[in-house]
Design an enzyme around this catalytic site. Sequence first.
Site, mmCIF file in Angstrom:
data_model
loop_
_atom_site.group_PDB
_atom_site.id
_atom_site.type_symbol
_atom_site.label_atom_id
_atom_site.label_comp_id
_atom_site.label_asym_id
_atom_site.label_seq_id
_atom_site.Cartn_x
_atom_site.Cartn_y
_atom_site.Cartn_z
ATOM 1 N N HIS A 1 -22.549 13.979 -4.791
ATOM 2 C CA HIS A 1 -23.464 14.849 -5.533
ATOM 3 C C HIS A 1 -24.734 14.114 -5.971
ATOM 4 O O HIS A 1 -24.862 12.913 -5.752
ATOM 5 C CB HIS A 1 -22.720 15.496 -6.698
ATOM 6 C CG HIS A 1 -21.621 16.389 -6.204
ATOM 7 N ND1 HIS A 1 -21.758 17.746 -6.080
ATOM 8 C CD2 HIS A 1 -20.385 16.097 -5.729
ATOM 9 C CE1 HIS A 1 -20.648 18.256 -5.567
ATOM 10 N NE2 HIS A 1 -19.792 17.273 -5.349
ATOM 11 N N GLY B 1 -15.853 17.882 -11.321
ATOM 12 C CA GLY B 1 -16.503 19.192 -11.273
ATOM 13 C C GLY B 1 -15.454 20.301 -11.225
ATOM 14 O O GLY B 1 -15.656 21.382 -11.784
ATOM 15 N N SER B 2 -14.337 20.030 -10.572
ATOM 16 C CA SER B 2 -13.264 21.029 -10.516
ATOM 17 C C SER B 2 -12.710 21.288 -11.914
ATOM 18 O O SER B 2 -12.440 22.438 -12.288
ATOM 19 C CB SER B 2 -12.133 20.545 -9.607
ATOM 20 O OG SER B 2 -12.632 20.277 -8.321
ATOM 21 N N ASN C 1 -5.956 17.662 -20.914
ATOM 22 C CA ASN C 1 -6.802 16.503 -21.195
ATOM 23 C C ASN C 1 -7.611 16.262 -19.932
ATOM 24 O O ASN C 1 -7.104 15.757 -18.937
ATOM 25 C CB ASN C 1 -5.960 15.275 -21.547
ATOM 26 C CG ASN C 1 -6.850 14.049 -21.729
ATOM 27 O OD1 ASN C 1 -8.071 14.131 -21.570
ATOM 28 N ND2 ASN C 1 -6.255 12.928 -22.052
ATOM 29 N N ASP D 1 -23.720 21.484 -6.813
ATOM 30 C CA ASP D 1 -24.487 20.991 -5.662
ATOM 31 C C ASP D 1 -25.984 21.137 -5.853
ATOM 32 O O ASP D 1 -26.736 20.982 -4.888
ATOM 33 C CB ASP D 1 -24.081 21.786 -4.397
ATOM 34 C CG ASP D 1 -22.623 21.608 -4.055
ATOM 35 O OD1 ASP D 1 -22.015 20.652 -4.559
ATOM 36 O OD2 ASP D 1 -22.080 22.430 -3.296
ATOM 37 N N SER E 1 -20.853 18.476 -10.896
ATOM 38 C CA SER E 1 -19.919 17.442 -10.412
ATOM 39 C C SER E 1 -20.654 16.118 -10.272
ATOM 40 O O SER E 1 -21.816 16.097 -9.854
ATOM 41 C CB SER E 1 -19.362 17.840 -9.034
ATOM 42 O OG SER E 1 -18.719 16.710 -8.434
HETATM 43 C C1 LIG Z 1 -19.804 23.892 -5.281
HETATM 44 C C2 LIG Z 1 -18.767 22.910 -5.749
HETATM 45 N N1 LIG Z 1 -18.048 23.177 -6.841
HETATM 46 C C3 LIG Z 1 -17.115 22.329 -7.305
HETATM 47 C C4 LIG Z 1 -16.868 21.131 -6.682
HETATM 48 C C5 LIG Z 1 -15.804 20.224 -7.214
HETATM 49 O O1 LIG Z 1 -16.302 19.020 -7.730
HETATM 50 P P1 LIG Z 1 -15.347 17.726 -7.865
HETATM 51 O O2 LIG Z 1 -15.191 17.168 -6.501
HETATM 52 O O3 LIG Z 1 -16.091 16.819 -8.790
HETATM 53 O O4 LIG Z 1 -14.059 18.192 -8.424
HETATM 54 C C6 LIG Z 1 -17.587 20.807 -5.533
HETATM 55 C C7 LIG Z 1 -17.286 19.529 -4.854
HETATM 56 O O5 LIG Z 1 -17.925 19.065 -3.956
HETATM 57 C C8 LIG Z 1 -18.563 21.703 -5.050
HETATM 58 O O6 LIG Z 1 -19.286 21.431 -3.947
#
Ligand SMILES: Cc1ncc(COP(=O)(O)O)c(C=O)c1O
Length: 436
Positions: free
Chosen positions: A218, A84-85, A286, A192, A213
């Site tokens: 999640h 998700g990041s 990537n 979320d 994510s």
């Molecule tokens: C609101 C929100 N954005 C982004 C992320 C990032 O997701 P990931 O852990 O898959 O990188 C999270 C992770 O919990 C999140 O709660």
Amino acid sequence: MSAHKDVVLDEVRKFDQDRRPQDGFVPGVTEIWPSGAVLDENDRVALVEAALEMRIAAGRSCRSFESAFARKMQRRKAHLTNSGSSANLLAVTALTSHLLEDVRLRPGDEVITVAAGFPTTVNPILQNGLVPVFVDVELSTYNTTAERVAAAIGPRTRAIIIAHALGNPFEVTEIAALAAEHELFLIEDNCDALGSLYDGKLTGTFGDLTTVSFYPAHHLTMGEGGCVLTGNLALARIVESLRDWGRDCWCEPGETNKCLKRFDYQMGTLPAGYDHKYIFSHVGYNLKATDLQAALGLSQLAHLDDFCAVRRRNWRRLREGLDGLPHLLLPEPTPRSDPSWFGFVITVDPQAPFRRAELVDHLEARKIGTRRLFAGNLTRHPAYADKPHRVVGELTNSDVITEHTFWIGVYPAITDEMVDYVVATIREFVTSRGGR
Ligand SMILES: Cc1ncc(COP(=O)(O)O)c(C=O)c1O
């Protein structure tokens, strides 16, 4: 081969059945996690089948997942990522693409976001040389408001990125209208909030870009994974290029010459006819996911509606069970929303005769897991101390969240029996500390 595969997958089903926990819930002994993956026999089979076929890179399961997920989320395009990041990084970076010409974001431009949340909603702003503009949130919905966002718009503001807080939609109709009025891009961080509704529409369908994510906490999981969705084909193409090393070509791995012009391009100062598969139009990354992840995602996708229903049910049961308890601020859905909750947020009244730490310790000692509302006020973290940013208004509520807020789980492995135990445990604590 397929007979062998059938045997293996049959054994996998048996293995899964053997691994199912036999013991029931034992209060105070069984862990009640705040979140976690809910995986069944079919998920295990899907993963093993992809492994048996050695589909270890991005391939047909990734493409199938992207189509199925885009349909489910009612957006034209979905691009799978490794987290998700990464999805947030791609969404913000896409807005800086030269392909957007005059409307592209340039270094020093501002992006409005909230102070209380997850760091990687905000980090891509800084990673692209842009300036985050922080606004406060409301207590009880834990979201900001269109009014606060409107007050933050300045001459260099070009975009908004906000997460639907722990599944609770922000006022996305109003904020999308504000974005349209001021010609700002809107990114919904929907990591979320899969399945949440605002004004009867799915969150993630309002913004120019949306992110998800698939980390185990999640609504759906692939282990690690994420996704960028959009209804805008130009943005989709930019996201794909940035995700896939920055290349200009859109052939899938293993595919060649889909456009029938592979050796007919002339770009930059490259010689005419340079192989389009190796022409790079963005400074990319990537950030792809693999077929192993996507195979699991496809199998999980079949459960999404059921998972969201249990999340809603658990949240409601907690809300009803704790209603009326003094000293605790209980969560409220944003008006006109139907959240697919990520967690159940509680703020301990700063004037209460007990501290958050005491209640959290009491719960953790009884195997009831708790989490913070992520970073609380991000501007108080060392990472952001020397980073350019603007704050509009006071961050009073973000500070309250930092000091007094936590959340407990509603995820689908939590049963009615567990919820009742959580309610009784919290009630017992508050009553013993002078609440009635
Ligand atoms: C609101 C929100 N954005 C982004 C992320 C990032 O997701 P990931 O852990 O898959 O990188 C999270 C992770 O919990 C999140 O709660």
